[in-house]
Design a protein around this motif. Structure first.
Motif, PDB file in Angstrom:
ATOM      1  N   CYS A 197       0.747  -1.213  -0.094  1.00 35.71           N
ATOM      2  CA  CYS A 197       0.081  -0.163   0.052  1.00 35.71           C
ATOM      3  C   CYS A 197       0.928   1.060  -0.044  1.00 35.71           C
ATOM      4  O   CYS A 197       0.529   2.357  -0.583  1.00 35.71           O
ATOM      5  CB  CYS A 197      -0.987  -0.012   1.357  1.00 35.71           C
ATOM      6  SG  CYS A 197      -2.272  -1.067   1.213  1.00 35.71           S
ATOM      7  N   SER A 215      -0.595   5.343  -0.315  1.00 39.40           N
ATOM      8  CA  SER A 215      -1.828   5.257  -1.212  1.00 39.40           C
ATOM      9  C   SER A 215      -3.023   4.724  -0.692  1.00 39.40           C
ATOM     10  O   SER A 215      -3.080   4.013   0.260  1.00 39.40           O
ATOM     11  CB  SER A 215      -1.554   4.915  -2.631  1.00 39.40           C
ATOM     12  OG  SER A 215      -1.486   3.558  -2.425  1.00 39.40           O
ATOM     13  N   THR A 216      -4.131   4.825  -1.266  1.00 37.46           N
ATOM     14  CA  THR A 216      -5.441   4.449  -0.813  1.00 37.46           C
ATOM     15  C   THR A 216      -5.273   2.811  -0.907  1.00 37.46           C
ATOM     16  O   THR A 216      -5.032   2.410  -1.843  1.00 37.46           O
ATOM     17  CB  THR A 216      -6.802   4.970  -1.509  1.00 37.46           C
ATOM     18  OG1 THR A 216      -6.672   6.203  -1.368  1.00 37.46           O
ATOM     19  CG2 THR A 216      -7.882   4.378  -0.936  1.00 37.46           C
ATOM     20  N   ASP A 227     -12.318   0.771   3.069  1.00 40.17           N
ATOM     21  CA  ASP A 227     -11.396   1.481   2.479  1.00 40.17           C
ATOM     22  C   ASP A 227     -10.628   2.163   3.661  1.00 40.17           C
ATOM     23  O   ASP A 227     -11.057   2.736   4.670  1.00 40.17           O
ATOM     24  CB  ASP A 227     -12.290   2.605   1.835  1.00 40.17           C
ATOM     25  CG  ASP A 227     -11.538   3.590   1.127  1.00 40.17           C
ATOM     26  OD1 ASP A 227     -10.190   3.687   1.445  1.00 40.17           O
ATOM     27  OD2 ASP A 227     -11.998   4.451   0.317  1.00 40.17           O
ATOM     28  N   LYS A 260      -8.930   4.895   3.662  1.00 41.31           N
ATOM     29  CA  LYS A 260      -9.057   6.274   3.668  1.00 41.31           C
ATOM     30  C   LYS A 260     -10.542   6.562   4.479  1.00 41.31           C
ATOM     31  O   LYS A 260     -10.884   7.845   4.817  1.00 41.31           O
ATOM     32  CB  LYS A 260      -9.103   6.810   2.400  1.00 41.31           C
ATOM     33  CG  LYS A 260      -7.610   7.069   1.926  1.00 41.31           C
ATOM     34  CD  LYS A 260      -7.558   7.592   0.549  1.00 41.31           C
ATOM     35  CE  LYS A 260      -7.054   9.012   0.726  1.00 41.31           C
ATOM     36  NZ  LYS A 260      -7.035   9.791  -0.420  1.00 41.31           N
TER      37      LYS A 260
END
Length: 64
Positions: A15, A18-19, A34, A36
């Motif tokens: 990861c 990043s998302t 998710d 985020k």
């Protein structure tokens, strides 16, 4: 204070910043969320559904 009774979420080592999606196992179900937006509802999959997904990934079914 952190909730110690919640699922143990795991993130892929690929990861970086990043998302990403996070995965947790609760009883016989797998949860996906998710990274985020961890407060949003997680998707829930049975063991059979999760196993079919992993088998598809391993077989390369999701390559574009």
């Amino acid at each position: 204070m952190k909730d110690t009774n919640g699922p143990a979420w795991r993130k892929s080592s690929r990861c970086g910043t990043s998302t990403c999606v996070e995965v947790a196992k609760v009883d016989d179900n797998y949860l996906i969320r998710d990274s985020k937006n961890p407060e949003a509802a997680a998707l829930t999959f049975t063991k059979a559904e999760w196993d079919a997904f992993i088998e598809g990934v391993t077989a390369g079914e999701f390559r574009f």
